[in-house]
Each structure stands twice: as structure tokens, then as C-alpha cells.
Scaffold this motif. Structure first.
Motif, PDB file in Angstrom:
ATOM      1  N   THR A  62       0.875  -1.282  -0.142  1.00 38.17           N
ATOM      2  CA  THR A  62       0.097   0.256  -0.117  1.00 38.17           C
ATOM      3  C   THR A  62       0.827   1.333   0.038  1.00 38.17           C
ATOM      4  O   THR A  62       0.748   2.071  -0.934  1.00 38.17           O
ATOM      5  CB  THR A  62      -0.892  -0.061   1.252  1.00 38.17           C
ATOM      6  N   ARG A  65       2.357   1.657  -3.462  1.00 34.32           N
ATOM      7  CA  ARG A  65       1.500   2.439  -4.318  1.00 34.32           C
ATOM      8  C   ARG A  65       1.396   3.847  -4.256  1.00 34.32           C
ATOM      9  O   ARG A  65       1.132   4.678  -5.008  1.00 34.32           O
ATOM     10  CB  ARG A  65       0.203   1.766  -4.438  1.00 34.32           C
ATOM     11  N   LEU A  66       1.470   4.284  -2.749  1.00 31.46           N
ATOM     12  CA  LEU A  66       1.186   5.637  -2.739  1.00 31.46           C
ATOM     13  C   LEU A  66       2.624   6.372  -2.962  1.00 31.46           C
ATOM     14  O   LEU A  66       2.432   7.724  -3.341  1.00 31.46           O
ATOM     15  CB  LEU A  66       0.749   5.994  -1.042  1.00 31.46           C
ATOM     16  N   ASP A 322       0.763  -1.344   6.960  1.00 34.22           N
ATOM     17  CA  ASP A 322       0.492  -1.375   5.582  1.00 34.22           C
ATOM     18  C   ASP A 322      -0.771  -1.797   5.080  1.00 34.22           C
ATOM     19  O   ASP A 322      -1.595  -1.467   4.398  1.00 34.22           O
ATOM     20  CB  ASP A 322       1.730  -1.747   4.645  1.00 34.22           C
ATOM     21  N   GLU A 323      -0.985  -3.149   5.684  1.00 30.25           N
ATOM     22  CA  GLU A 323      -2.417  -3.811   5.330  1.00 30.25           C
ATOM     23  C   GLU A 323      -3.408  -2.951   5.967  1.00 30.25           C
ATOM     24  O   GLU A 323      -4.556  -2.919   5.207  1.00 30.25           O
ATOM     25  CB  GLU A 323      -2.151  -5.330   6.010  1.00 30.25           C
ATOM     26  N   LEU A 325      -3.781   0.172   6.394  1.00 28.64           N
ATOM     27  CA  LEU A 325      -3.915   1.400   5.520  1.00 28.64           C
ATOM     28  C   LEU A 325      -4.581   1.194   4.507  1.00 28.64           C
ATOM     29  O   LEU A 325      -5.250   1.986   4.105  1.00 28.64           O
ATOM     30  CB  LEU A 325      -2.397   1.866   5.421  1.00 28.64           C
ATOM     31  N   GLY A 326      -4.249   0.121   3.936  1.00 29.99           N
ATOM     32  CA  GLY A 326      -5.187  -0.501   2.704  1.00 29.99           C
ATOM     33  C   GLY A 326      -6.392  -0.089   2.937  1.00 29.99           C
ATOM     34  O   GLY A 326      -7.560   0.257   1.958  1.00 29.99           O
ATOM     35  N   ARG A 327      -6.961  -0.787   4.180  1.00 25.81           N
ATOM     36  CA  ARG A 327      -8.363  -0.675   4.388  1.00 25.81           C
ATOM     37  C   ARG A 327      -8.626   0.876   4.823  1.00 25.81           C
ATOM     38  O   ARG A 327      -9.899   1.123   4.429  1.00 25.81           O
ATOM     39  CB  ARG A 327      -8.618  -1.557   5.662  1.00 25.81           C
ATOM     40  N   LEU A 329      -7.802   3.506   3.530  1.00 29.94           N
ATOM     41  CA  LEU A 329      -7.964   4.250   2.034  1.00 29.94           C
ATOM     42  C   LEU A 329      -9.133   3.949   1.503  1.00 29.94           C
ATOM     43  O   LEU A 329      -9.908   5.061   0.759  1.00 29.94           O
ATOM     44  CB  LEU A 329      -6.704   3.802   1.132  1.00 29.94           C
ATOM     45  N   GLU A 330      -9.608   2.909   1.835  1.00 32.24           N
ATOM     46  CA  GLU A 330     -11.127   2.669   1.157  1.00 32.24           C
ATOM     47  C   GLU A 330     -12.182   3.532   1.723  1.00 32.24           C
ATOM     48  O   GLU A 330     -13.113   3.559   1.243  1.00 32.24           O
ATOM     49  CB  GLU A 330     -11.400   1.044   1.179  1.00 32.24           C
ATOM     50  N   TYR A 365      -2.171  12.131   0.277  1.00 28.40           N
ATOM     51  CA  TYR A 365      -3.140  11.413  -0.663  1.00 28.40           C
ATOM     52  C   TYR A 365      -4.639  12.004  -0.741  1.00 28.40           C
ATOM     53  O   TYR A 365      -5.271  12.327   0.212  1.00 28.40           O
ATOM     54  CB  TYR A 365      -3.107   9.558  -0.253  1.00 28.40           C
TER      55      TYR A 365
END
Length: 408
Positions: A62, A65-66, A322-323, A325-327, A329-330, A365
């Protein structure tokens, strides 16, 4: 350092359509030694880079990707994508220190030219004597610079036998008091630390920290009742400015303690990263009533892995965040902005167990906005200046807004 911002923000109008800003400080996640690092004993420190090398690469898709891998390449295991999702760069610390308090204050627009005093040989005898007398203690153990976990293991049994709390410091400006919760209950420990805060304020000591623990000799563990008693910020911060404008500031973790509650309208305690992430998810899951700043500190990188020289734990903690953070961001909506940064370094691969003088990463972001390079910022205060402009409360005393650079 003169603050610069747009004419619109200077006139008191929000300069962009940011409704809610989420600021996540990864405590101690530095990204390379600053030019003056040798003066602090930190030449060669690079918390992210050295941790990545020690572990054969980081696993943070994640953050990758940022644009994390674009900031200071090469970062083992983290590529720089062709189209990063966030604006990216790094920030230098203009304050003359490398600690949590000055780092957060600078992020909020308040630069501290001098660091807080430190006591590598222990605290003065007259201060300790006053502390013992006014806190009504049978005495203290320690009064040395030490690792918290090490000194609790070394003196914990004696503390339990005598009732004397353990007093220690570090390379930072901290007056730390550790006590077993069965010997000195948490409320009493906090009372003791309030006495210490009053006595240490004239010396300018940065923080008094209550460090409760439990368990048995050889199996002591620190508990969640930690409390930081910081000095009041000596000048106006972004949080003060937002409070004056009626913009709520929601603090997660020790943000409330670092700013002594000033400007924080809602406090979510979070003794570990997991609680902080859960609080962020809850906050992002509710619609904001108006403009608001969510300001979070994730402490485990510093407390559990940096100070304990544990690169494996550090890398695993980054992967876990990181995991999460991916959630998160949703949950970030089109009127939201999310920032990820740090307050200093704490390289777990060097012999030192203390903070390190490093640049900090900067990721900014917004959904659907292309990532752009933000370069190396002269001060952490650029982040505060950007938020001040976004909320229409700028300019601050320090910092240059990058709002137009990130999202023209």
C-alpha cells in the motif's frame, strides 16, 4: 523562517475543498540521516532503509502504491511506481532536537530552535530529593539513563520489595517513573508524575512519563496505563488556530498528551498501533459534521521496536500497518485528504537505542488525484502550513504550504 501561503488562505478562506484531513504520524519512521546527524551521534542512520536491508526488503504494497519508494530510492523491497497515488517527498527537522514533542510541535507549525535539556548522568540530587519529599515516596531506585525494559527487569524485584518507584531517563529529555501496578496503583502513579511535572517544569524537561508494568521477575511487561506529561507548547500551533476557528481536532494516541490537550476537542487513547488504527477506522466511518482534522500517533514503531533495536519487529509492524492502511484508504472520501509522516527516526539496526536525527517521509493522498513529487521540504512545519491553508486558518509562524504543488 517565514511562513508562506496563498492570498486566499491569508484572507481566511479555505484554499481547497478539503473537508476532513487525516494526519498519521508513524512514530520514529525516519527516512535517512540529516546533514547534521553526526552532531547528534546519528551519522548513517536510516530507519526505513537500514531496516529494509537488514530484513531483505520491506513488504508494504500500500505504501509502495502511494509512492514511499520514490522518496529516497532505492528502498529494498519497495519500488517507485510509474504513477504513484500520493504526492511524495521528505521533510527536514528545523528544530534543534530529535524527540517526539518537538517533532509533533514542528509538524503543527511551531519550530523549537533549541532542544530540551537531557540528563545522561541522572537527575540532580536536589531535584530527586524534592521529588521524593513532595510525592511522599520512600525513595527511588535507578536515577540513570537506561532502556525502559532493561531497567524494569533489573530493578523490578527490588521495587516490589521496597515500594520505591524506578526513576530513569534516556538520551531524550524525559523523566520516567516506572512502577508495578500491584505496588503503586495506576492512579497513584499518575499523581506522582503530576508532582514530577510541576517540579521539572522550571528545568524545561520535555516530558514526564508514567510507565506502569505488571508480572513477575523475569516476566515483567509494561501495561497500557502509560501517560505522557509534556510541557505546554510555548507558542501558537495549528491546533490552537483550528480551535479558534471552530474546527474540531480529533486526537488519536498520545497527540492529546503532546499538546497538553490544547486545541484537541476529542481524545481517543491508543496505547498501541492496533488501537490507533481501530480508532481511525471508527472516525472515518462516520460522516464529519463539518471540517475536521484527525491527528493520530502510532507509537509502537518507536516504543516496541526502535528503542529495542528490533528490525524484525519493525519490519513486521510496517507490514501490519500497511495492510491496515489499505483498508483505511477505502474509507477516504473525495473531500478527504490523508497524510502519512513521522516525527523523528529511531534506527533499530544501529548500536544506539535512542532516537535518530533523520528526515521523515511525506505522503499526501487524495482519491483520484495523481501523485506528484514534493521534493525535500525545509521543515516539518510545511505540513502544518498546508493544513492551515486547506482549512483557511493560515499562515502559521513557520512553514510553506505545498497544497498547490500536491493538488494544483
Amino acid at each position: 523562517m517565514r511562513a508562506r501561503t496563498s492570498r486566499r488562505a491569508a484572507e481566511g478562506a479555505p484554499a481547497d475543498d478539503v473537508r476532513r484531513a487525516v494526519l498519521i504520524v508513524l512514530d520514529s519512521v525516519g527516512i535517512g540521516a540529516m546533514p547534521d546527524a553526526a552532531r547528534f551521534g546519528d551519522a548513517g542512520s536510516h530507519t526505513l532503509g537500514n531496516t529494509a536491508r537488514a530484513m531483505g526488503g520491506l513488504r508494504v504494497p500500500t505504501l509502495e502504491r502511494l509512492g514511499l519508494g520514490c522518496i529516497d530510492p532505492p528502498l529494498a523491497g519497495v519500488a517507485c511506481p510509474e504513477r504513484p497515488l500520493a504526492a511524495y517527498g521528505k521533510m527536514a527537522e528545523a528544530s534543534g532536537a530529535k524527540d517526539t514533542v518537538t517533532g509533533h510541535w514542528e509538524i503543527a507549525g511551531l519550530v523549537s530552535p533549541r532542544g530540551f535539556p537531557t540528563f545522561p548522568d541522572g537527575f540532580p540530587a536536589d531535584l530527586v530529593a524534592r521529588f521524593v519529599a513532595e510525592a511522599r515516596l520512600p525513595g527511588v531506585l535507578g536515577n540513570v539513563a537506561a532502556s525502559g525494559t532493561e531497567i524494569i527487569e533489573r530493578l523490578g524485584a527490588e521495587h516490589m520489595a521496597t515500594g520505591k518507584p524506578i526513576l530513569y531517563t534516556s538520551a531524550d529529555s524525559v523523566f520516567q517513573v516506572a512502577a508495578h501496578e500491584s505496588v503503586i496503583p495506576l492512579a497513584r502513579l499518575h499523581e506522582i508524575c503530576e508532582v514530577a511535572r510541576r517540579l521539572t517544569r522550571p528545568l524545561g524537561i520535555g516530558r514526564v512519563i508514567a510507565r506502569p508494568f505488571e508480572g513477575t521477575p523475569g516476566r515483567f511487561v509494561r501495561t497500557a496505563g502509560r501517560h505522557d506529561y509534556a510541557l505546554d507548547p510555548p507558542g501558537e500551533t495549528l491546533l490552537d488556530r483550528l480551535a479558534a476557528a471552530g474546527v474540531p481536532v480529533i486526537g488519536v494516541g498520545k497527540v492529546h498528551d503532546i499538546f497538553t490537550g490544547r486545541g484537541v476537542s476529542e481524545h481517543h487513547p491508543a496505547p498501541h498501533n492496533a488501537e490507533a488504527v481501530s480508532a481511525l477506522a471508527r472516525i472515518l466511518g462516520r460522516p464529519p459534521a463539518g471540517r475536521e482534522l484527525v491527528f493520530a500517533n502510532l507509537v509502537d514503531f518507536d516504543m516496541l521496536w526502535g528503542h529495542r533495536n528490533d528490525p524484525a519487529g519493525y519490519a513486521a509492524g510496517l507490514a501490519e500497518f500497511d495492510e491496515a492502511l489499505g483498508r483505511l484508504l477505502e474509507q477516504v472520501g473525495p473531500d478527504d485528504a490523508l497524510f502519512v509522516t513521522a516525527d523523528h527516526g529511531c534506527d533499530p539496526t544501529t548500536p544506539s537505542t535512542d532516537h535518530s536525527r533523520e528526515y521523515v517521509p511525506l505522503l499526501a493522498y487524495r482519491p483520484g488525484r495523481p501523485g506528484r513529487p514534493l521534493g525535500t521540504r525545509a521543515t516539518f512545519a510545511d505540513l502544518g502550513a498546508t493544513l492551515a491553508e486547506a482549512f483557511g486558518v493560515g499562515p502559521l509562524a513557520a512553514g510553506r504550504s505545498f497544497l498547490a504543488e500536491a493538488w494544483p
